[in-house]
Write a protein that holds these residues in place. Structure first.
Motif, PDB file in Angstrom:
ATOM      1  N   ILE A 149      42.339  32.352  51.968  1.00  0.00           N
ATOM      2  CA  ILE A 149      42.188  30.896  51.946  1.00  0.00           C
ATOM      3  C   ILE A 149      41.620  30.410  53.275  1.00  0.00           C
ATOM      4  N   MET A 155      41.479  24.843  45.908  1.00  0.00           N
ATOM      5  CA  MET A 155      41.405  25.879  44.873  1.00  0.00           C
ATOM      6  C   MET A 155      41.768  25.237  43.532  1.00  0.00           C
ATOM      7  N   CYS A 174      40.045  34.963  43.552  1.00  0.00           N
ATOM      8  CA  CYS A 174      41.433  34.889  44.019  1.00  0.00           C
ATOM      9  C   CYS A 174      41.478  35.005  45.536  1.00  0.00           C
ATOM     10  N   LYS A 175      42.295  34.174  46.161  1.00  0.00           N
ATOM     11  CA  LYS A 175      42.392  34.176  47.621  1.00  0.00           C
ATOM     12  C   LYS A 175      43.863  34.224  48.050  1.00  0.00           C
ATOM     13  N   ASN A 222      40.158  29.802  42.418  1.00  0.00           N
ATOM     14  CA  ASN A 222      39.209  28.687  42.343  1.00  0.00           C
ATOM     15  C   ASN A 222      38.530  28.641  40.974  1.00  0.00           C
TER      16      ASN A 222
END
Length: 495
Positions: free
Chosen positions: A229, A248, A306-307, A301
């Motif tokens: 992120i 996100m 994926c973060k 997002n």
């Protein structure tokens, strides 16, 4: 067998010229692409040797005066740097002490004072003076904000200060440990408007709460990776105090998967897992141990990227319903935590790998709760005795094997994150390898073993039990075949 160094050159073009190479030297080049989904694999090694110095000199005699001037200037600059280091003004921290005293006062700054700036692109190399040689280490190291005497200094070193007037708060989207989480817009001068997430610090905070709140920004600001992120900045000079990050759209991974149960292809799920693993490899390379890797702490997002998030310094997790007290005080998320971290508080990248295996299980089971309704104490006991989560429904055998590898009792036997990324890349490049599913009969026996106390009244009906293990669609079949009570189900065998 020689001491080597490497440099990373970034380009948005498809061609590049490498400048400043030494004569009569062997250079090896490798190339990789970076997209929003992360880094690709490196190409094969291309090896070149530059021409000898005599040939280079004869090809252009006019270069000699320039070289002479360059050498002279270089010697003068080196003398200035050495004099500066010996005189001892500490350029980075501004404390005014001699370098040796500064090192005692700020242990975390030893490698920065008089050496290089810590705040830079993590893929750009820092120059270190070592035994008279300039060395270029490969990647920047994470600095614990706790090592700063003044936490405000850490925040302003790693996070950009944003004017509150540049932020528009639109709506509350959740609650954080320290206050509300909102969505909004960020419009910096000369830049386009961005959607952002804004964490605010509640009114009436203590100084410790403010320090812990901004500590997350001090950590996040050190990272730069497509699967971590991204911190836009902080607001500390006005109230409310805020942390501003990228927005996100799909929120936390566990909630997102539950909402979209069964809606993704296996390749899409593996793509999500690959992104999480790439982010964790980056953190591991930086020397950062997450300690709380779980699907609830992964954000998604609109492109399904994926973060990894949640870098709070407060690892006590006091308000976390998933946490349980340990004998040594403090709370940790038992269901996601490696046995050595529970027993001895031994948190390492290897314990993060264990947690990653649980995240894999969560993703393939679309947000199912690990270990279902077992109590935390039951989980600890079962795992210690060798029990591991059974394969989720329709899980490719290759993925379940990777989960089991992540759950090896010996932490040194678990794969490293770079190995996990490589393995997932291979699976993505060869989708047919995902078609072999875990043997259905062994999965049923696992589920029956897991719910061995079926007759003990844990479930009031067969339908309730099947719903709990995400097999509710088979209720009618069970009834038709005479399994209408929990006692009958408890007698099921593979035969």
């Amino acid at each position: 067998d020689q001491e080597t160094s490497y440099t990373i050159i970034k380009s948005k073009e498809t061609t590049i010229t490498a400048e400043g190479l030494k004569p009569a030297s062997v250079y090896v080049f490798q190339i990789r692409a970076r997209t929003a989904a992360g880094y690709g694999v490196f190409s094969r090694r291309f090896e070149f040797e530059t021409i000898p110095v005599s040939v280079a000199a004869s090809s252009d005699q006019s270069q000699i005066p320039i070289i002479a001037v360059s050498v002279t200037v270089g010697v003068i600059l080196l003398a200035v740097v050495i004099g500066f280091l010996l005189s001892g003004s500490c350029c980075e921290c501004g404390c005014g002490r001699a370098s040796s005293l500064c090192a005692v006062a700020h242990p975390s700054l030893i490698w920065r004072c008089g050496y290089s700036k810590a705040k830079q692109d993590p893929e750009e190399e820092k120059m270190h003076f070592h035994n008279g040689h300039i060395k270029l280490p490969g990647v920047r190291t994470y600095i614990d904000p706790h090592t700063y005497e003044d936490p405000n200094q850490a925040v302003h070193e790693f996070a950009k200060e944003i004017e509150a007037s540049c932020i528009t708060i639109e709506r509350v989207i959740g609650a954080g440990e320290f206050g509300e989480v909102c969505s909004g817009r960020l419009k910096l001068p000369g830049k386009r408007e961005l959607p952002v997430a804004i964490k605010t610090l509640k009114v009436g905070y203590t100084e410790k709460q403010r320090r812990d709140f901004l500590g997350e920004a001090s950590i996040m600001g050190q990272f730069d990776h497509p699967n971590i992120i991204h911190l836009e900045g902080v607001v500390t000079k006005s109230k409310p105090v805020m942390i501003v990050t990228e927005y996100m759209e799909n929120g936390s991974l566990d909630t997102f998967l539950k909402k979209n149960d069964g809606q993704f292809t296996v390749i899409q799920l593996v793509g999500m897992l690959r992104g999480i693993a790439a982010g964790m490899k980056y953190l591991s390379d930086m020397g950062y141990v997450h300690r709380d890797l779980a699907a609830r702490n992964i954000l998604v997002n609109s492109n399904l990227v994926c973060k990894v998030s949640d870098f709070g310094l407060s690892r006590v997790l006091e308000d976390d319903p998933e946490a349980a007290y340990t004998t040594r005080g403090g709370k940790i998320p038992i269901r996601w935590t490696a046995p050595e971290a529970i027993a001895f508080r031994k948190f390492t990248s290897a314990s993060d790998v264990w947690s990653y295996g649980i995240v894999m299980w969560e993703v393939v089971s679309y947000g199912e709760r690990p270990y279902w309704e077992m109590t935390n104490q039951d989980v600890i006991k079962a795992v210690e005795e060798g029990y591991r989560l059974p394969s989720p429904m329709d899980c490719p055998a290759a993925l379940y094997q990777l989960m089991l590898d992540c759950w090896q009792k010996d932490r040194n036997s678990r794969p490293k994150f770079d190995e996990i990324v490589n393995m997932l890349d291979k699976l993505i490049r060869n989708p047919s390898s995902l078609k072999t599913l875990v043997n259905a009969s062994s999965r049923v026996s696992n589920l029956l073993a897991e719910h061995g106390s079926l007759g003990s009244g844990a479930y009031r009906s067969v339908g309730e039990w099947l719903e709990a293990i995400k097999m509710g669609r088979y209720t009618e079949i069970f009834m038709e075949n005479g399994y209408s009570s929990m006692d009958a189900v408890a007698q099921v065998t593979l035969e």
